[in-house]
Design a protein around this motif. Structure first.
Motif, PDB file in Angstrom:
ATOM      1  N   ALA A  50     -60.489 -38.869 -41.017  1.00 43.33           N
ATOM      2  CA  ALA A  50     -59.220 -38.185 -40.747  1.00 43.33           C
ATOM      3  C   ALA A  50     -59.446 -36.708 -40.430  1.00 43.33           C
ATOM      4  CB  ALA A  50     -58.286 -38.332 -41.944  1.00 43.33           C
ATOM      5  N   THR A  51     -60.361 -36.066 -41.155  1.00 47.29           N
ATOM      6  CA  THR A  51     -60.671 -34.653 -40.894  1.00 47.29           C
ATOM      7  C   THR A  51     -61.299 -34.476 -39.522  1.00 47.29           C
ATOM      8  OG1 THR A  51     -61.024 -34.309 -43.261  1.00 47.29           O
ATOM      9  CG2 THR A  51     -61.893 -32.638 -41.772  1.00 47.29           C
ATOM     10  N   MET A  52     -62.191 -35.388 -39.146  1.00 44.47           N
ATOM     11  CA  MET A  52     -62.841 -35.292 -37.836  1.00 44.47           C
ATOM     12  C   MET A  52     -61.841 -35.525 -36.713  1.00 44.47           C
ATOM     13  SD  MET A  52     -66.432 -37.254 -38.740  1.00 44.47           S
ATOM     14  CE  MET A  52     -67.189 -36.993 -37.139  1.00 44.47           C
ATOM     15  N   ARG A  53     -60.930 -36.466 -36.912  1.00 43.97           N
ATOM     16  CA  ARG A  53     -59.920 -36.699 -35.877  1.00 43.97           C
ATOM     17  C   ARG A  53     -58.986 -35.497 -35.748  1.00 43.97           C
ATOM     18  NH1 ARG A  53     -60.155 -42.365 -37.539  1.00 43.97           N
ATOM     19  NH2 ARG A  53     -58.686 -41.919 -39.233  1.00 43.97           N
ATOM     20  N   ALA A  54     -58.677 -34.862 -36.882  1.00 46.30           N
ATOM     21  CA  ALA A  54     -57.832 -33.670 -36.819  1.00 46.30           C
ATOM     22  C   ALA A  54     -58.526 -32.526 -36.080  1.00 46.30           C
ATOM     23  CB  ALA A  54     -57.445 -33.231 -38.229  1.00 46.30           C
ATOM     24  N   ALA A  55     -59.864 -32.444 -36.201  1.00 45.67           N
ATOM     25  CA  ALA A  55     -60.624 -31.386 -35.520  1.00 45.67           C
ATOM     26  C   ALA A  55     -60.678 -31.590 -34.015  1.00 45.67           C
ATOM     27  CB  ALA A  55     -62.041 -31.319 -36.088  1.00 45.67           C
ATOM     28  N   LEU A  56     -60.247 -32.760 -33.523  1.00 41.73           N
ATOM     29  CA  LEU A  56     -60.229 -32.999 -32.085  1.00 41.73           C
ATOM     30  C   LEU A  56     -59.199 -32.146 -31.362  1.00 41.73           C
ATOM     31  CD1 LEU A  56     -60.554 -36.895 -31.980  1.00 41.73           C
ATOM     32  CD2 LEU A  56     -62.241 -35.248 -31.150  1.00 41.73           C
ATOM     33  N   ARG A  57     -58.282 -31.539 -32.104  1.00 38.01           N
ATOM     34  CA  ARG A  57     -57.254 -30.716 -31.454  1.00 38.01           C
ATOM     35  C   ARG A  57     -57.878 -29.559 -30.674  1.00 38.01           C
ATOM     36  NH1 ARG A  57     -54.106 -31.742 -36.288  1.00 38.01           N
ATOM     37  NH2 ARG A  57     -54.988 -29.845 -37.228  1.00 38.01           N
ATOM     38  N   GLY A  58     -58.948 -28.959 -31.235  1.00 41.48           N
ATOM     39  CA  GLY A  58     -59.602 -27.851 -30.549  1.00 41.48           C
ATOM     40  C   GLY A  58     -60.207 -28.265 -29.212  1.00 41.48           C
ATOM     41  N   PRO A  59     -61.061 -29.304 -29.172  1.00 40.80           N
ATOM     42  CA  PRO A  59     -61.592 -29.761 -27.884  1.00 40.80           C
ATOM     43  C   PRO A  59     -60.516 -30.205 -26.903  1.00 40.80           C
ATOM     44  CG  PRO A  59     -62.930 -30.614 -29.682  1.00 40.80           C
ATOM     45  CD  PRO A  59     -61.749 -29.943 -30.311  1.00 40.80           C
ATOM     46  N   LEU A  60     -59.470 -30.860 -27.396  1.00 41.15           N
ATOM     47  CA  LEU A  60     -58.392 -31.279 -26.491  1.00 41.15           C
ATOM     48  C   LEU A  60     -57.671 -30.073 -25.903  1.00 41.15           C
ATOM     49  CD1 LEU A  60     -56.911 -34.336 -28.424  1.00 41.15           C
ATOM     50  CD2 LEU A  60     -58.256 -34.370 -26.318  1.00 41.15           C
ATOM     51  N   ARG A  61     -57.522 -29.029 -26.713  1.00 43.04           N
ATOM     52  CA  ARG A  61     -56.906 -27.799 -26.187  1.00 43.04           C
ATOM     53  C   ARG A  61     -57.776 -27.195 -25.092  1.00 43.04           C
ATOM     54  NH1 ARG A  61     -57.876 -22.524 -27.244  1.00 43.04           N
ATOM     55  NH2 ARG A  61     -56.191 -21.050 -26.804  1.00 43.04           N
ATOM     56  N   GLN A  62     -59.087 -27.135 -25.328  1.00 45.92           N
ATOM     57  CA  GLN A  62     -59.978 -26.594 -24.307  1.00 45.92           C
ATOM     58  C   GLN A  62     -59.992 -27.473 -23.058  1.00 45.92           C
ATOM     59  OE1 GLN A  62     -63.775 -25.071 -25.172  1.00 45.92           O
ATOM     60  NE2 GLN A  62     -63.214 -24.152 -27.126  1.00 45.92           N
ATOM     61  N   LEU A  63     -59.870 -28.777 -23.240  1.00 49.39           N
ATOM     62  CA  LEU A  63     -59.797 -29.675 -22.088  1.00 49.39           C
ATOM     63  C   LEU A  63     -58.553 -29.381 -21.256  1.00 49.39           C
ATOM     64  CD1 LEU A  63     -60.881 -32.133 -20.538  1.00 49.39           C
ATOM     65  CD2 LEU A  63     -59.575 -33.587 -22.106  1.00 49.39           C
ATOM     66  N   GLY A  64     -57.418 -29.167 -21.942  1.00 50.09           N
ATOM     67  CA  GLY A  64     -56.196 -28.819 -21.226  1.00 50.09           C
ATOM     68  C   GLY A  64     -56.318 -27.496 -20.492  1.00 50.09           C
ATOM     69  N   LEU A  65     -56.966 -26.503 -21.125  1.00 52.22           N
ATOM     70  CA  LEU A  65     -57.172 -25.215 -20.468  1.00 52.22           C
ATOM     71  C   LEU A  65     -58.085 -25.355 -19.252  1.00 52.22           C
ATOM     72  CD1 LEU A  65     -57.618 -22.879 -23.583  1.00 52.22           C
ATOM     73  CD2 LEU A  65     -55.687 -22.902 -21.989  1.00 52.22           C
ATOM     74  N   PHE A  66     -59.102 -26.208 -19.362  1.00 48.65           N
ATOM     75  CA  PHE A  66     -60.006 -26.414 -18.239  1.00 48.65           C
ATOM     76  C   PHE A  66     -59.267 -27.020 -17.053  1.00 48.65           C
ATOM     77  CE2 PHE A  66     -62.976 -29.190 -15.914  1.00 48.65           C
ATOM     78  CZ  PHE A  66     -63.856 -28.225 -15.451  1.00 48.65           C
ATOM     79  N   PHE A  67     -58.450 -28.028 -17.315  1.00 44.00           N
ATOM     80  CA  PHE A  67     -57.649 -28.609 -16.237  1.00 44.00           C
ATOM     81  C   PHE A  67     -56.677 -27.567 -15.666  1.00 44.00           C
ATOM     82  CE2 PHE A  67     -58.552 -32.939 -18.077  1.00 44.00           C
ATOM     83  CZ  PHE A  67     -59.241 -33.387 -16.971  1.00 44.00           C
ATOM     84  N   GLY A  68     -56.217 -26.652 -16.543  1.00 40.73           N
ATOM     85  CA  GLY A  68     -55.341 -25.591 -16.067  1.00 40.73           C
ATOM     86  C   GLY A  68     -56.047 -24.653 -15.105  1.00 40.73           C
ATOM     87  N   THR A  69     -57.309 -24.301 -15.396  1.00 42.27           N
ATOM     88  CA  THR A  69     -58.056 -23.433 -14.473  1.00 42.27           C
ATOM     89  C   THR A  69     -58.287 -24.119 -13.129  1.00 42.27           C
ATOM     90  OG1 THR A  69     -60.230 -24.202 -15.269  1.00 42.27           O
ATOM     91  CG2 THR A  69     -59.232 -22.319 -16.408  1.00 42.27           C
ATOM     92  N   LEU A  70     -58.451 -25.441 -13.154  1.00 41.64           N
ATOM     93  CA  LEU A  70     -58.615 -26.176 -11.902  1.00 41.64           C
ATOM     94  C   LEU A  70     -57.305 -26.249 -11.131  1.00 41.64           C
ATOM     95  CD1 LEU A  70     -60.287 -27.922  -9.973  1.00 41.64           C
ATOM     96  CD2 LEU A  70     -59.766 -29.890 -11.427  1.00 41.64           C
ATOM     97  N   ALA A  71     -56.205 -26.514 -11.842  1.00 37.19           N
ATOM     98  CA  ALA A  71     -54.904 -26.630 -11.176  1.00 37.19           C
ATOM     99  C   ALA A  71     -54.411 -25.296 -10.636  1.00 37.19           C
ATOM    100  CB  ALA A  71     -53.876 -27.204 -12.151  1.00 37.19           C
ATOM    101  N   LEU A  72     -54.924 -24.187 -11.200  1.00 35.67           N
ATOM    102  CA  LEU A  72     -54.475 -22.872 -10.754  1.00 35.67           C
ATOM    103  C   LEU A  72     -54.863 -22.600  -9.301  1.00 35.67           C
ATOM    104  CD1 LEU A  72     -53.160 -20.199 -11.609  1.00 35.67           C
ATOM    105  CD2 LEU A  72     -55.419 -19.404 -12.348  1.00 35.67           C
ATOM    106  N   ILE A  73     -55.999 -23.153  -8.843  1.00 35.29           N
ATOM    107  CA  ILE A  73     -56.470 -22.881  -7.479  1.00 35.29           C
ATOM    108  C   ILE A  73     -55.495 -23.441  -6.435  1.00 35.29           C
ATOM    109  CG2 ILE A  73     -58.348 -23.231  -5.836  1.00 35.29           C
ATOM    110  CD1 ILE A  73     -60.262 -23.369  -8.210  1.00 35.29           C
ATOM    111  N   PRO A  74     -55.175 -24.741  -6.457  1.00 28.57           N
ATOM    112  CA  PRO A  74     -54.204 -25.227  -5.460  1.00 28.57           C
ATOM    113  C   PRO A  74     -52.816 -24.653  -5.669  1.00 28.57           C
ATOM    114  CG  PRO A  74     -54.751 -26.966  -7.028  1.00 28.57           C
ATOM    115  CD  PRO A  74     -55.701 -25.850  -7.280  1.00 28.57           C
ATOM    116  N   ALA A  75     -52.452 -24.342  -6.923  1.00 28.14           N
ATOM    117  CA  ALA A  75     -51.127 -23.763  -7.168  1.00 28.14           C
ATOM    118  C   ALA A  75     -50.970 -22.413  -6.473  1.00 28.14           C
ATOM    119  CB  ALA A  75     -50.890 -23.625  -8.666  1.00 28.14           C
TER     120      ALA A  75
END
Length: 258
Positions: free
Chosen positions: A118-143
């Motif tokens: 349960a603790t390890m699954r809760a720690a996934l929030r950080g990597p998922l946040r960085q994944l969302g930010l990474f997709f955001g940097t990619l989407a910023l170019i065509p935007a």
């Protein structure tokens, strides 16, 4: 500066000004990527200075070997191909991480005791946040380019139109640099997956180098040397990762099943 030198230095200053502007744009994008994916990410649970030094040494050794091989056996065309492969690897690594990361993390969570999962699954929030930010940097170019098309500054005319076009060009270049620096950063940090388990970066690195070697195929050169380069690089990285995991267990008490 003496006034008489200004007319002499003016052509050089005008020549260097685009390079200075490009450096400023790239530096701003690099600082933004660092704030998003390093300072804004979860802290690394374990930092081993000896492992870090050996990783740096291995990286520079790999660079030296690549330069030596190109200088001894290659040509300008081979050098261009080598640089192209380097950039392709940089852009490919984050996507391989996205594909391989869930598998490695899933295995680690499955191996962990039920009380830790349960603790390890809760720690996934950080990597998922960085994944969302990474997709955001990619989407910023065509935007930005889509916004430029909607704005169409060339129809404004005058100084205002020129300023708008310049601002859009600068913003587009900054967004491209941001994505490149974000790709390099997440390739190094593994989207902050060390917060889930300290051994995750070492395991991911081992998986990635073999995947990249399989995708890239045999390097140029004599067959024996090509196979040595193909297998030697991933093998040394894997050996270093195994040593890192061993030190995590012996010095810090971190186990794969924990």
């Amino acid at each position: 500066m003496p006034v008489g030198l200004i007319p002499v230095l003016l052509p050089f200053l005008l020549l260097l000004s685009p390079l200075v502007a490009l450096y400023s744009i790239a530096r701003g994008a690099r600082l933004t990527a660092w704030r998003l994916f390093v300072r804004g990410g979860a802290p690394v649970p374990v930092h081993d200075p000896q492992v870090a030094r050996l990783k740096t040494l291995r990286t520079w050794a790999a660079v030296a070997v690549s330069i030596a091989v190109v200088a001894a056996l290659g040509s300008l065309r081979d050098l261009d191909q080598h640089l192209t492969e380097h950039w392709a690897t940089l852009l490919l690594t984050p996507w391989l991480l996205i594909a391989s990361g869930p598998v490695v993390l899933g295995v680690l969570i499955w191996l962990a005791p039920p009380t830790r999962r349960a603790t390890m699954r809760a720690a996934l929030r950080g990597p998922l946040r960085q994944l969302g930010l990474f997709f955001g940097t990619l989407a910023l170019i065509p935007a930005l380019f889509y916004g430029l098309d909607l704005l169409n500054p060339s129809h404004v005319g005058g100084n205002l139109g020129t300023l708008l076009i310049l601002a859009c060009v600068v913003a587009g270049m900054w967004s491209v640099f941001l994505f490149l620096f974000a790709s390099a950063t997440v390739a190094r940090t593994g989207f902050g997956t060390a917060a889930v388990h300290p051994a995750t970066p070492a395991l991911l690195t081992s998986v990635l180098v073999w995947e990249i070697a399989a995708i890239g195929g045999l390097p140029n050169g004599p067959p024996v040397l090509a196979y040595v380069l193909l297998v030697g690089g991933p093998a040394t990285v894997t050996a270093l990762s195994c040593w890192e995991i061993s030190r995590l267990r012996s010095r810090y008490g971190v186990r794969l099943r924990g």
